[in-house]
Scaffold this active site. Structure first.
Site, PDB file in Angstrom:
ATOM      1  N   ASN A   9       3.726   5.888   5.208  1.00 46.22           N
ATOM      2  CA  ASN A   9       4.785   5.851   4.597  1.00 46.22           C
ATOM      3  C   ASN A   9       4.777   6.359   3.466  1.00 46.22           C
ATOM      4  OD1 ASN A   9       6.754   4.502   3.026  1.00 46.22           O
ATOM      5  ND2 ASN A   9       6.105   2.490   2.392  1.00 46.22           N
ATOM      6  N   LYS A  11       6.588   7.282   0.422  1.00 47.47           N
ATOM      7  CA  LYS A  11       7.478   6.564  -0.554  1.00 47.47           C
ATOM      8  C   LYS A  11       8.454   7.801  -0.954  1.00 47.47           C
ATOM      9  CE  LYS A  11       3.401   3.338  -0.396  1.00 47.47           C
ATOM     10  NZ  LYS A  11       2.962   2.100  -1.355  1.00 47.47           N
ATOM     11  N   HIS A  94       9.905  -3.521   1.988  1.00 47.14           N
ATOM     12  CA  HIS A  94       8.772  -3.374   1.556  1.00 47.14           C
ATOM     13  C   HIS A  94       8.666  -4.056   0.570  1.00 47.14           C
ATOM     14  CE1 HIS A  94       5.676  -1.509  -0.091  1.00 47.14           C
ATOM     15  NE2 HIS A  94       5.063  -0.185   1.698  1.00 47.14           N
ATOM     16  N   GLU A  96       7.103  -3.075  -2.142  1.00 44.08           N
ATOM     17  CA  GLU A  96       7.232  -2.489  -3.062  1.00 44.08           C
ATOM     18  C   GLU A  96       9.642  -2.675  -2.949  1.00 44.08           C
ATOM     19  OE1 GLU A  96       6.105   0.982  -2.254  1.00 44.08           O
ATOM     20  OE2 GLU A  96       4.197   0.095  -3.181  1.00 44.08           O
ATOM     21  N   GLU A 166       1.723  -7.101   4.964  1.00 44.10           N
ATOM     22  CA  GLU A 166       0.732  -5.980   4.234  1.00 44.10           C
ATOM     23  C   GLU A 166       0.615  -6.824   2.927  1.00 44.10           C
ATOM     24  OE1 GLU A 166       2.012  -1.943   4.487  1.00 44.10           O
ATOM     25  OE2 GLU A 166       3.641  -2.721   3.208  1.00 44.10           O
ATOM     26  N   GLY A 172      -1.662   0.191  -2.511  1.00 45.19           N
ATOM     27  CA  GLY A 172      -1.859   0.851  -3.283  1.00 45.19           C
ATOM     28  C   GLY A 172      -3.077   0.962  -4.772  1.00 45.19           C
ATOM     29  N   SER A 212      -4.014   0.144   1.212  1.00 42.14           N
ATOM     30  CA  SER A 212      -5.253   0.532   1.059  1.00 42.14           C
ATOM     31  C   SER A 212      -5.943   1.245   2.928  1.00 42.14           C
ATOM     32  CB  SER A 212      -5.750  -0.032   0.255  1.00 42.14           C
ATOM     33  OG  SER A 212      -5.458  -0.114  -0.996  1.00 42.14           O
ATOM     34  N   GLY A 234      -1.170   5.422   0.986  1.00 40.83           N
ATOM     35  CA  GLY A 234      -1.197   6.974   0.148  1.00 40.83           C
ATOM     36  C   GLY A 234      -2.154   8.135   1.299  1.00 40.83           C
TER      37      GLY A 234
HETATM   38  P1  PGA Z   1      -1.187   2.533   0.576  1.00 37.40           P
HETATM   39  O1  PGA Z   1       0.217   1.839   1.013  1.00 37.40           O
HETATM   40  O2  PGA Z   1      -1.940   2.716   1.275  1.00 37.40           O
HETATM   41  O3  PGA Z   1      -0.811   3.554  -0.492  1.00 37.40           O
HETATM   42  O4  PGA Z   1      -1.560   1.495   0.215  1.00 37.40           O
HETATM   43  C1  PGA Z   1       0.598   0.780   1.707  1.00 37.40           C
HETATM   44  C2  PGA Z   1       2.037   0.497   1.861  1.00 37.40           C
HETATM   45  O5  PGA Z   1       3.092   1.044   0.996  1.00 37.40           O
HETATM   46  O6  PGA Z   1       2.792   0.241   3.024  1.00 37.40           O
END
Ligand code: PGA
Length: 257
Positions: A9, A11, A94, A96, A166, A172, A212, A234
């Site tokens: 992803n 983002k 998601h 977010e 998640e 993140g 993460s 990330g």
């Molecule tokens: P992250 O994000 O690996 O940066 O924690 C995962 C995601 O939001 O799908």
């Protein structure tokens, strides 16, 4: 045996020019039959990524989809548009989007409907916040979110549906769920699907862990029996880290057969 999925992803990162280079590096390092590898660039980089992926086994996905095929919905993008751009997958719900853009269980279900109608493989995200976990509400939250996702699910082919667990507190933050925490949640989700849709559906549905995931912790998470892959934020922006996660997933296929 469920084929593992590693989805990146991106983002709101990776402009079109950078997408060409990142895809080039990924093609050189992580094309494999053992793992379904997917990248989900931002909308403006989809066309470039699609072009760079021509002939590749790596799939292309989007980060959101509207439920209507067209109309007066400023800022939204429809499933037929994503198909036209070369997408085969789409991330839905998601955290977010739930946190910052008013996404609800109901709109998640509507977006999912559009994805299924247009043969996009949905990657539907669910997961609890830190406050919910600390208040012992994790299972109740997952039940509520799953209930919404599986509204009117008669006739669904769960083999074509991907859920991503998640936990919001792990996204993140550098604080991933432990392999045991991930396995507990995934087992809970699979058992819930078994009750709702039957054992066969629960057996084929793929459950990704996200939050993460890194080159360092991927193997421990992916070895868990109910963890069928990862949704990576990330670490998907760096070809070497993402490749290491894909390799970790490929290695688990030997252990899990
Ligand atoms: P992250 O994000 O690996 O940066 O924690 C995962 C995601 O939001 O799908």
């Amino acid at each position: 045996m469920r084929k593992p999925v590693i989805a990146g992803n991106w983002k709101m990162h990776v402009r079109a020019q950078e997408a060409t280079e990142l895809v080039r590096q990924l093609r050189a390092a992580c094309e494999t039959d053992a793992v379904e590898v997917v990248v989900c660039p931002p909308s403006t980089s989809l066309a470039t990524a699609h072009e760079a992926l021509r002939g590749s086994s790596i799939g292309l996905g989007a980060q959101n989809v509207h439920w209507e095929p067209q109309g007066a919905f400023t800022g939204e993008i429809s499933a037929p548009m994503l198909v036209e751009a070369g997408c085969r997958y789409v991330i839905i719900g998601h955290s977010e989007r739930r946190q910052h853009f008013g996404e609800t269980d109901a709109t998640v279900r509507k977006r999912l409907g559009a994805a299924l109608t247009h043969h996009l493989t949905p990657i539907v995200c669910i997961g609890e916040t830190l406050a919910e976990r600390e208040a012992n509400q994790t299972w109740a939250v997952l039940e509520r979110q799953l209930g919404a996702v599986f509204t009117d699910c008669a006739g669904w082919d769960c083999g074509g549906l991907i859920l991503a667990y998640e936990p919001v507190w792990a996204i993140g933050t550098g604080r991933n769920a432990t392999p045991e925490q991930a396995q507990d949640a995934h087992q809970f989700i699979r058992q819930w699907v078994a009750k709702r849709c039957g054992a066969a559906a629960a057996h084929v549905i793929r459950l990704l862990y996200g939050g993460s995931v890194s080159a360092g912790n991927a193997a421990g998470l992916l070895q868990q029996p109910d963890v069928d892959g990862a949704l990576v934020g990330g670490a998907s922006l760096k070809a070497d880290a993402f490749t290491a996660i894909v390799r970790a997933a490929a290695d688990t296929t030997a252990v899990k057969t």
